[in-house]
Design a protein around this motif. Structure first.
Motif, mmCIF file in Angstrom:
data_model
loop_
_atom_site.group_PDB
_atom_site.id
_atom_site.type_symbol
_atom_site.label_atom_id
_atom_site.label_comp_id
_atom_site.label_asym_id
_atom_site.label_seq_id
_atom_site.Cartn_x
_atom_site.Cartn_y
_atom_site.Cartn_z
ATOM 1 N N SER A 220 0.817 -1.212 0.000
ATOM 2 C CA SER A 220 0.000 0.000 0.000
ATOM 3 C C SER A 220 0.849 1.260 0.000
ATOM 4 O O SER A 220 0.359 2.341 0.261
ATOM 5 C CB SER A 220 -0.905 -0.014 1.223
ATOM 6 O OG SER A 220 -0.191 -0.503 2.328
ATOM 7 N N SER A 221 2.139 1.133 -0.288
ATOM 8 C CA SER A 221 3.028 2.288 -0.134
ATOM 9 C C SER A 221 2.672 3.414 -1.099
ATOM 10 O O SER A 221 2.787 4.586 -0.758
ATOM 11 C CB SER A 221 4.479 1.866 -0.317
ATOM 12 O OG SER A 221 4.606 1.051 -1.450
ATOM 13 N N SER A 222 2.229 3.051 -2.286
ATOM 14 C CA SER A 222 1.903 4.126 -3.240
ATOM 15 C C SER A 222 0.736 4.950 -2.739
ATOM 16 O O SER A 222 0.721 6.183 -2.864
ATOM 17 C CB SER A 222 1.569 3.550 -4.601
ATOM 18 O OG SER A 222 2.441 2.510 -4.915
ATOM 19 N N ASP A 223 -0.251 4.248 -2.160
ATOM 20 C CA ASP A 223 -1.398 4.986 -1.629
ATOM 21 C C ASP A 223 -0.970 5.854 -0.459
ATOM 22 O O ASP A 223 -1.470 6.969 -0.277
ATOM 23 C CB ASP A 223 -2.498 4.015 -1.193
ATOM 24 C CG ASP A 223 -3.104 3.327 -2.404
ATOM 25 O OD1 ASP A 223 -3.388 2.116 -2.324
ATOM 26 O OD2 ASP A 223 -3.288 4.014 -3.428
ATOM 27 N N VAL A 224 -0.048 5.332 0.338
ATOM 28 C CA VAL A 224 0.478 6.113 1.466
ATOM 29 C C VAL A 224 1.107 7.399 0.958
ATOM 30 O O VAL A 224 0.921 8.476 1.526
ATOM 31 C CB VAL A 224 1.515 5.278 2.253
ATOM 32 C CG1 VAL A 224 2.266 6.157 3.226
ATOM 33 C CG2 VAL A 224 0.830 4.151 2.978
ATOM 34 N N VAL A 225 1.844 7.261 -0.119
ATOM 35 C CA VAL A 225 2.482 8.455 -0.707
ATOM 36 C C VAL A 225 1.420 9.483 -1.063
ATOM 37 O O VAL A 225 1.548 10.679 -0.757
ATOM 38 C CB VAL A 225 3.290 8.070 -1.961
ATOM 39 C CG1 VAL A 225 3.740 9.300 -2.714
ATOM 40 C CG2 VAL A 225 4.469 7.221 -1.588
ATOM 41 N N GLY A 226 0.346 8.985 -1.704
ATOM 42 C CA GLY A 226 -0.735 9.898 -2.070
ATOM 43 C C GLY A 226 -1.321 10.579 -0.860
ATOM 44 O O GLY A 226 -1.563 11.797 -0.859
ATOM 45 N N ALA A 227 -1.511 9.769 0.177
ATOM 46 C CA ALA A 227 -2.111 10.313 1.398
ATOM 47 C C ALA A 227 -1.209 11.376 2.018
ATOM 48 O O ALA A 227 -1.659 12.458 2.414
ATOM 49 C CB ALA A 227 -2.352 9.185 2.394
ATOM 50 N N VAL A 228 0.068 11.056 2.090
ATOM 51 C CA VAL A 228 1.039 11.987 2.681
ATOM 52 C C VAL A 228 1.004 13.321 1.942
ATOM 53 O O VAL A 228 0.926 14.387 2.547
ATOM 54 C CB VAL A 228 2.458 11.358 2.616
ATOM 55 C CG1 VAL A 228 3.525 12.398 2.767
ATOM 56 C CG2 VAL A 228 2.602 10.278 3.659
#
Lengths: 388, 378
Positions: A220-228
Motif C-alpha cells: 500500500s506504499s503508493s497509496d500512502v504516498v498519495g495520502a502523505v
C-alpha cells in the motif's frame, strides 16, 4: 600557490565568523574567484557578489537532505574530496531571491529550471533546496521523476482504484528518504485518514506513523504516498502559527517525466500512460497550485527522458502541450554554461584540490584547451578533468 | 595532309599498342593523387640496343611532323605548340575511361618513350672503344675519373693561388639548400648502367670531397648536374581571400574533405570561440572528445583559440571523417589570417595535407577488403 589560497581562505574564514557574530554586512575583500570554505555562512547572505564562489554543504545536511537528491557524479566528487562544495550561480541566486520575496499566503509559485544538457539545473535546484532546508521548510523532494516511469520491475494493480498501477518499490524507497529528510516534522503533523477497508489511521496520529506504515507494508506504499502528499497540501497553508505551521517546498527533478511517455508495459503488453501510475498521478496533483503556503521548484531534464530528441531543452519542447498547459503559469529560470568568471573559479577549485594532476593543465595553454574542449559546460568539464 | 595526319596518328597508336606495356620512366612529374614514388626500369638489363640510332632519329622526325599536324588539327600555332598542349589535345581527341593513367594514349618525344640504351661498345674487330670497358661499369668509372680530375685541377689552382699569395678560404660557396643529391636510380638512368649501393656511396663521397675544397665554385656547373632542386612545398597552397563584412570584421571561407565528408566553413574574426556546425553547437554535434580535439588542433597550434567565430556545414560519411574535414577547412581558412612562416609550420604539422585514405575496395573471393573467407584445410 595552492597553499596561498588556503591560507587566504582560512583567514577570511575567521574574519567571516567574526563578522557574522557582530551581525554586520559580510565583505569578501579581493576574493573574486577563489574558494570560500565557510560552512557557517548560510544562504541568506549569498548575493550577486558571490557568483562563482564555492560554498561547502555541511556533511550533516548532505546526509539528511540529499539521501537521493544529488547527481551521481557529484556524490562521487563529495566522496573523493571529502566535502561537498557547490558553486554559487546566478540561476540559483535568482530562485532564492524569489523564494525570499514570495507571499506565502497565496497559492504557490511554480519555478521551472530549464537549460541545455549538463548546464547545472539539478545543482541549482539542490542549492535552492538547501536554502529552504536551512530556513526550516518541509521538503518534498522527488530526485528524478524519470525513475518512476521506466525500469520498474513490479507494477501492481492498485488496491484502491481499479484502473491504476502501483509501484511499491519506488514508493517505499521514496518514503524512506522522505523520512530521513523531514524527521523533525514527522511527529508534529497530525492527520486522520481512511484508506483501505481493512487498515485505517485514526485522526490525530502523527505523520511519522503513516510513513512507517507505508515503508513496512510495500503493497500500500503508493497509496500512502498519495495520502502523505494530500495531507501536506492541506496543512501547509496551515493558518495557525506556532508548532503546526510549516512551509512546504515541493521539488521535482525531471518534471517532463510526469507528462511524457512511459516505457512500462501492462500485462496485456500495451504501453502504460503516466496517468495510470498512482505515484505520477499524485505528484501531478501536487503540481497544481490549489493550495498555499509553499513553493514548487522544478527542473527539466532531457538526459533521462524518454522519446525526446537530444536537442530539446525548452519547456515547451520537453513538457509537451499537456504538461505546458498544466504548469502554466510558471516562472522560468534559465541555466546556461559557465561564464568566464565561473569557469575560472571551477578551474581554480580543481587545482586547489589537486584534481588536475597533469602538469600541462596548469599552464595557460592547458586552460585554453579545457575551455575549448568543454565549451565551459559544467558536466563536460567535470568529466574532462576527471581523467587529467 | 590527311594521309600524313593519318600516318602520324597511326604511329601514335602503334607506339601505344606495342609499348604501352612497358613501364615508361617518368621524370619529374609527380601525379598528386597517386603515392609519390618514381618508377625505375632496369635499363642496363635490356642489353645492347634493340633500336638503331637511325630508327630513333626517324621516330623523332615523325614526332615533329605529327606535332605540327596535331597543331593544325586543333587550330593552334604549330610553332608554339608545347608538350602540355599536346597532352591536352590527345586527351581531347582520344578520351579514355581507363583508370590507370599510364595506360591511356600518350604522345611524347621519342626520347621519353624509348628507353635509353647502350650502343654497341666494340668495333667490328671486337676491340672495345672505351678504355675502361673491361671494368664492367665503364661509364661509372669514367665518371669517377672525371670527378677526380676536377679535384686535382682545383688543387693545382689552389697551389697557384698560394704561390701568388692570394689564397683565401672564404671564396664563393655553392648554394646547396633546396636541392638534394641525385638518387642511385637517377644516376643509373643517366649512366645507363647498374651500380651497386657501395658504388653510389663512393661517388657521393667524392662529390662531397669536391665540395669541401675552398675553390669548388670553379666546378659549380658540373656539381649542379648531380643535384636536384626540391620544390618549395608551401608555395603550392592557395590562400583563400580575406573578405570584409559591412562592419569591418574580416572573414574567410574554406572547404575541406575527408573520406567522402565535405565541409565548408566561414571563419569570422573578433569572435569569442563559438563554433556552430549545421546549426548546432559543436559540443552537441560532436559529443565525442576526439572529434572536438580535432577541431581544436588548428586553432591551438596557431594560438588563436578564442579569437574566431566559426560557422560550418558538413555532410556525408561518419563523425570522425566530418571532424577531419572540418579540421582541414579550418586550417585552410586560417591561412589568410596567418604569416608565411606560420604557413610553413602548419604544413609541416600536417594540418594542410588532405588525408588521402579512402575506403578500400572489396575484392571478389574475399569477405571484405582484406578479410578472407574461412580457410579450410580440406
Amino acid at each position: 600557490f595552492a597553499k596561498k589560497i588556503k591560507i587566504v581562505s582560512i583567514t577570511f574564514h575567521y574574519i567571516n565568523i567574526y563578522k557574522k557574530l557582530s551581525k554586520c554586512k559580510i565583505c569578501y575583500g579581493n576574493l573574486t574567484t577563489f574558494n570560500l570554505s565557510c560552512p557557517f555562512l548560510s544562504q541568506t547572505y549569498h548575493s550577486e557578489r558571490h557568483t562563482g564562489q564555492y560554498y561547502t554543504l555541511p556533511a550533516a545536511h548532505i546526509q539528511k537532505l540529499f539521501p537521493h537528491g544529488l547527481p551521481p557524479r557529484f556524490q562521487l566528487q563529495i566522496k573523493t574530496f571529502n566535502e561537498g562544495c557547490v558553486m554559487v550561480r546566478p540561476p540559483a541566486l535568482e530562485l532564492i531571491s524569489y523564494l525570499k520575496k514570495a507571499d506565502y499566503s497565496k497559492p504557490p509559485l511554480r519555478y521551472i529550471l530549464y537549460g541545455d544538457v549538463g548546464t547545472g539545473k539539478t545543482m541549482c535546484l539542490s542549492h535552492a533546496l538547501h536554502y529552504c532546508y536551512t530556513q526550516g521548510w518541509l521538503i518534498v523532494h522527488i530526485s528524478d521523476a524519470h525513475l518512476w516511469v521506466k525500469n520498474c520491475k513490479e507494477l501492481l494493480p492498485s488496491s484502491s482504484r481499479p484502473s491504476r498501477f502501483d509501484q511499491p518499490i519506488q514508493a517505499s524507497q521514496w518514503l524512506k528518504n522522505f523520512k530521513i529528510t523531514n524527521e523533525r516534522f514527522l511527529s508534529k503533523v497530525q492527520l486522520g485518514y481512511v484508506w483501505t477497508k481493512r487498515e485505517r489511521t485514526e485522526k490525530g496520529q502523527p505523520l511519522g506513523e503513516l510513513v512507517d506504515q507505508g515503508v513496512n507494508r510495500m503493497k500500500s506504499s503508493s497509496d500512502v504516498v498519495g495520502a502523505v502528499l494530500r495531507e501536506l497540501r492541506l496543512q501547509a497553508g496551515g493558518a495557525t502559527e506556532g508548532e503546526g505551521a510549516f512551509k512546504l517546498a515541493v521539488a521535482v527533478d525531471g518534471l517532463n517525466a510526469l507528462w511524457g511517455k512511459t516505457s512500462l508495459k501492462k500485462e496485456d503488453r500495451t504501453m502504460c500512460e503516466p496517468e495510470e501510475l498512482t505515484l505520477i498521478h499524485n505528484v501531478r496533483k501536487m503540481m497544481k497550485n490549489n493550495w498555499s503556503g509553499g513553493a514548487i521548484l522544478t527542473a527539466l531534464s532531457q538526459t533521462g527522458s524518454l522519446f525526446k530528441p537530444q536537442s530539446a531543452y525548452l519547456p515547451s519542447e520537453l513538457l509537451g502541450e499537456e504538461g505546458f498547459d498544466n504548469m502554466e503559469p510558471f516562472v522560468p529560470v534559465s541555466v546556461s554554461n559557465y561564464n568566464e568568471k565561473e569557469f575560472e573559479s571551477c578551474y581554480l577549485y580543481y587545482l586547489d584540490r589537486n584534481w588536475l594532476q597533469h602538469s600541462h593543465s596548469r599552464s595557460e595553454e592547458g586552460k585554453k584547451e579545457l575551455i575549448f574542449l568543454s565549451n565551459k559546460n559544467p558536466s563536460i568539464l567535470e568529466r574532462l578533468c576527471a581523467f587529467l | 595532309m590527311a594521309a600524313s595526319g593519318c600516318r602520324g596518328v597511326r604511329s601514335i597508336l602503334w607506339k601505344y599498342g606495342s609499348y604501352g606495356k612497358n613501364l615508361f620512366v617518368s621524370r619529374s612529374k609527380m601525379v598528386p593523387q597517386v603515392k609519390c614514388f618514381l618508377i625505375f626500369k632496369n635499363l642496363a638489363a635490356a642489353g645492347p640496343q634493340k633500336f638503331t640510332q637511325e630508327f630513333i632519329d626517324k621516330q623523332v622526325e615523325e614526332f615533329e611532323v605529327g606535332k605540327r599536324h596535331l597543331a593544325n588539327m586543333m587550330g593552334e600555332d604549330p610553332e608554339t605548340f608545347t608538350q602540355e598542349d599536346i597532352d591536352r589535345s590527345i586527351a581531347y581527341l582520344f578520351p579514355s575511361g581507363l583508370f590507370e593513367k599510364r595506360a591511356r594514349p600518350v604522345m611524347k618525344h621519342p626520347e621519353e618513350i624509348f628507353p635509353k640504351q647502350t650502343a654497341i661498345q666494340w668495333d667490328a674487330e671486337g676491340r672495345p672503344f672505351h678504355f675502361l670497358f673491361y671494368t664492367g661499369k665503364q661509364s661509372y668509372y669514367s665518371l669517377l675519373h672525371d670527378v677526380y680530375e676536377k679535384i686535382l685541377a682545383i688543387e693545382r689552382h689552389q697551389d697557384k693561388m698560394r704561390n701568388k699569395g692570394l689564397f683565401t678560404s672564404d671564396t664563393k660557396q655553392i648554394l646547396l639548400t633546396g636541392s638534394r643529391w641525385l638518387l642511385k636510380e637517377e644516376i643509373e638512368e643517366n649512366l645507363v648502367e647498374n651500380i651497386s649501393v657501395q658504388d653510389y656511396m663512393r661517388l657521393i663521397q667524392l662529390m662531397e670531397l669536391l665540395l669541401s675544397m675552398p675553390y669548388c665554385s670553379l666546378e659549380e656547373e658540373f656539381i649542379l648536374k648531380f643535384r636536384k632542386q626540391l620544390e618549395v612545398q608551401s608555395s603550392k597552397y592557395e590562400i583563400p581571400a580575406l573578405q570584409y563584412d559591412p562592419q569591418g570584421v574580416a572573414f574567410s571561407f574554406a572547404d575541406g574533405r575527408r573520406k567522402s565528408a565535405k565541409a565548408s566553413i566561414t571563419l569570422r574574426d573578433s569572435g569569442s570561440g563559438n563554433i556552430t556546425i549545421n546549426g548546432r553547437n559543436y559540443l552537441y554535434y560532436f559529443p565525442v572528445l576526439q572529434n572536438r580535439e580535432q577541431l581544436m588542433f588548428p586553432l591551438l597550434f596557431v594560438g588563436m583559440s578564442g579569437r574566431f567565430d566559426i560557422e560550418g556545414s558538413v555532410e556525408g560519411s561518419g563523425h570522425s571523417a566530418q571532424a577531419g574535414a572540418l579540421r582541414l577547412a579550418i586550417s585552410r581558412a586560417l591561412l589568410s589570417f596567418v604569416s608565411e612562416g606560420e604557413v610553413e609550420k602548419m604544413r609541416q604539422a600536417g594540418l594542410l595535407t588532405a588525408d588521402p585514405r579512402i575506403r578500400e575496395r572489396k575484392k571478389p573471393g574475399q569477405e571484405g577488403a582484406r578479410k578472407k573467407f574461412t580457410w579450410k584445410k580440406r
